[in-house]
Design a protein around this motif. Structure first.
Motif, PDB file in Angstrom:
ATOM      1  N   MET A   1       0.824  -1.187   0.000  1.00 41.39           N
ATOM      2  CA  MET A   1       0.000   0.000   0.000  1.00 41.39           C
ATOM      3  C   MET A   1       0.870   1.255   0.000  1.00 41.39           C
ATOM      4  O   MET A   1       0.617   2.166  -0.800  1.00 41.39           O
ATOM      5  CB  MET A   1      -0.897  -0.036   1.232  1.00 41.39           C
ATOM      6  N   LEU A   2       1.847   1.299   0.868  1.00 43.11           N
ATOM      7  CA  LEU A   2       2.733   2.466   0.917  1.00 43.11           C
ATOM      8  C   LEU A   2       3.549   2.571  -0.359  1.00 43.11           C
ATOM      9  O   LEU A   2       3.819   3.672  -0.834  1.00 43.11           O
ATOM     10  CB  LEU A   2       3.642   2.386   2.145  1.00 43.11           C
ATOM     11  N   ARG A   3       3.915   1.437  -0.918  1.00 46.42           N
ATOM     12  CA  ARG A   3       4.665   1.455  -2.176  1.00 46.42           C
ATOM     13  C   ARG A   3       3.796   1.992  -3.312  1.00 46.42           C
ATOM     14  O   ARG A   3       4.259   2.794  -4.127  1.00 46.42           O
ATOM     15  CB  ARG A   3       5.154   0.045  -2.494  1.00 46.42           C
ATOM     16  N   LEU A   4       2.544   1.572  -3.375  1.00 50.43           N
ATOM     17  CA  LEU A   4       1.631   2.099  -4.392  1.00 50.43           C
ATOM     18  C   LEU A   4       1.498   3.611  -4.268  1.00 50.43           C
ATOM     19  O   LEU A   4       1.506   4.332  -5.263  1.00 50.43           O
ATOM     20  CB  LEU A   4       0.246   1.456  -4.262  1.00 50.43           C
ATOM     21  N   ALA A   5       1.361   4.088  -3.041  1.00 50.88           N
ATOM     22  CA  ALA A   5       1.215   5.527  -2.816  1.00 50.88           C
ATOM     23  C   ALA A   5       2.480   6.284  -3.211  1.00 50.88           C
ATOM     24  O   ALA A   5       2.407   7.351  -3.817  1.00 50.88           O
ATOM     25  CB  ALA A   5       0.875   5.795  -1.351  1.00 50.88           C
ATOM     26  N   GLU A   7       4.831   5.297  -5.384  1.00 44.71           N
ATOM     27  CA  GLU A   7       5.089   5.196  -6.819  1.00 44.71           C
ATOM     28  C   GLU A   7       4.055   5.939  -7.665  1.00 44.71           C
ATOM     29  O   GLU A   7       4.289   6.194  -8.841  1.00 44.71           O
ATOM     30  CB  GLU A   7       5.131   3.727  -7.236  1.00 44.71           C
ATOM     31  N   ASN A   8       2.901   6.243  -7.081  1.00 40.50           N
ATOM     32  CA  ASN A   8       1.817   6.915  -7.796  1.00 40.50           C
ATOM     33  C   ASN A   8       1.295   8.074  -6.951  1.00 40.50           C
ATOM     34  O   ASN A   8       0.196   8.006  -6.402  1.00 40.50           O
ATOM     35  CB  ASN A   8       0.694   5.919  -8.098  1.00 40.50           C
ATOM     36  N   PRO A   9       2.070   9.144  -6.830  1.00 35.66           N
ATOM     37  CA  PRO A   9       1.714  10.215  -5.897  1.00 35.66           C
ATOM     38  C   PRO A   9       0.405  10.940  -6.222  1.00 35.66           C
ATOM     39  O   PRO A   9      -0.187  11.545  -5.341  1.00 35.66           O
ATOM     40  CB  PRO A   9       2.895  11.174  -5.982  1.00 35.66           C
ATOM     41  N   ASP A  10      -0.079  10.849  -7.454  1.00 33.47           N
ATOM     42  CA  ASP A  10      -1.335  11.529  -7.750  1.00 33.47           C
ATOM     43  C   ASP A  10      -2.539  10.609  -7.623  1.00 33.47           C
ATOM     44  O   ASP A  10      -3.660  11.004  -7.916  1.00 33.47           O
ATOM     45  CB  ASP A  10      -1.299  12.221  -9.119  1.00 33.47           C
ATOM     46  N   TRP A  11      -2.346   9.392  -7.141  1.00 36.71           N
ATOM     47  CA  TRP A  11      -3.470   8.507  -6.851  1.00 36.71           C
ATOM     48  C   TRP A  11      -4.018   8.857  -5.477  1.00 36.71           C
ATOM     49  O   TRP A  11      -3.276   9.082  -4.532  1.00 36.71           O
ATOM     50  CB  TRP A  11      -3.040   7.055  -6.820  1.00 36.71           C
ATOM     51  N   GLY A  12      -5.303   8.868  -5.339  1.00 33.75           N
ATOM     52  CA  GLY A  12      -5.941   9.084  -4.045  1.00 33.75           C
ATOM     53  C   GLY A  12      -6.112   7.775  -3.296  1.00 33.75           C
ATOM     54  O   GLY A  12      -5.862   6.689  -3.826  1.00 33.75           O
ATOM     55  N   LEU A  41       2.122  10.195   4.495  1.00 32.06           N
ATOM     56  CA  LEU A  41       1.991  10.390   3.053  1.00 32.06           C
ATOM     57  C   LEU A  41       0.736  11.211   2.770  1.00 32.06           C
ATOM     58  O   LEU A  41      -0.253  10.729   2.262  1.00 32.06           O
ATOM     59  CB  LEU A  41       1.931   9.036   2.323  1.00 32.06           C
ATOM     60  N   ARG A  42       0.790  12.460   3.078  1.00 29.03           N
ATOM     61  CA  ARG A  42      -0.375  13.321   2.947  1.00 29.03           C
ATOM     62  C   ARG A  42      -0.724  13.645   1.498  1.00 29.03           C
ATOM     63  O   ARG A  42      -1.841  13.986   1.193  1.00 29.03           O
ATOM     64  CB  ARG A  42      -0.166  14.605   3.728  1.00 29.03           C
ATOM     65  N   GLY A  43       0.236  13.528   0.582  1.00 29.81           N
ATOM     66  CA  GLY A  43      -0.040  13.829  -0.815  1.00 29.81           C
ATOM     67  C   GLY A  43      -1.049  12.880  -1.431  1.00 29.81           C
ATOM     68  O   GLY A  43      -1.715  13.205  -2.390  1.00 29.81           O
ATOM     69  N   SER A  44      -1.189  11.681  -0.863  1.00 27.03           N
ATOM     70  CA  SER A  44      -2.099  10.688  -1.406  1.00 27.03           C
ATOM     71  C   SER A  44      -3.415  10.617  -0.642  1.00 27.03           C
ATOM     72  O   SER A  44      -4.203   9.719  -0.871  1.00 27.03           O
ATOM     73  CB  SER A  44      -1.431   9.308  -1.366  1.00 27.03           C
ATOM     74  N   LEU A  45      -3.651  11.534   0.256  1.00 27.90           N
ATOM     75  CA  LEU A  45      -4.871  11.460   1.055  1.00 27.90           C
ATOM     76  C   LEU A  45      -6.087  12.002   0.332  1.00 27.90           C
ATOM     77  O   LEU A  45      -7.198  11.778   0.751  1.00 27.90           O
ATOM     78  CB  LEU A  45      -4.681  12.189   2.387  1.00 27.90           C
ATOM     79  N   SER A  46      -5.885  12.699  -0.743  1.00 26.90           N
ATOM     80  CA  SER A  46      -7.007  13.218  -1.520  1.00 26.90           C
ATOM     81  C   SER A  46      -7.701  12.069  -2.234  1.00 26.90           C
ATOM     82  O   SER A  46      -7.066  11.157  -2.725  1.00 26.90           O
ATOM     83  CB  SER A  46      -6.498  14.232  -2.539  1.00 26.90           C
TER      84      SER A  46
END
Length: 58
Positions: A1-5, A7-12, A41-46
């Motif tokens: 999960m953390l790796r997905l976030a 590697e894909n910072p614009d994924w919510g 990882l706040r960038g992926s919280l959207s």
């Protein structure tokens, strides 16, 4: 999960949850959100992408 976030910072968090469900694991979007928040990882919280490309398309 953390790796997905990472590697894909614009994924919510909802998209990450969907990808994990697609891999055959049960996980809720709320669980993904909580884990990303606790990991800092706040960038992926959207739940929606905030990338410039998505703004252009809208």
């Amino acid at each position: 999960m953390l790796r997905l976030a990472a590697e894909n910072p614009d994924w919510g968090y909802r998209r990450i949850a969907g990808q994990i469900v697609g891999l055959g694991r049960k996980v809720s979007a709320a669980t993904v959100w909580a884990i990303l928040k606790s990991a800092g990882l706040r960038g992926s919280l959207s739940s929606r992408s905030a990338s410039p490309e998505s703004r252009i398309l809208l």
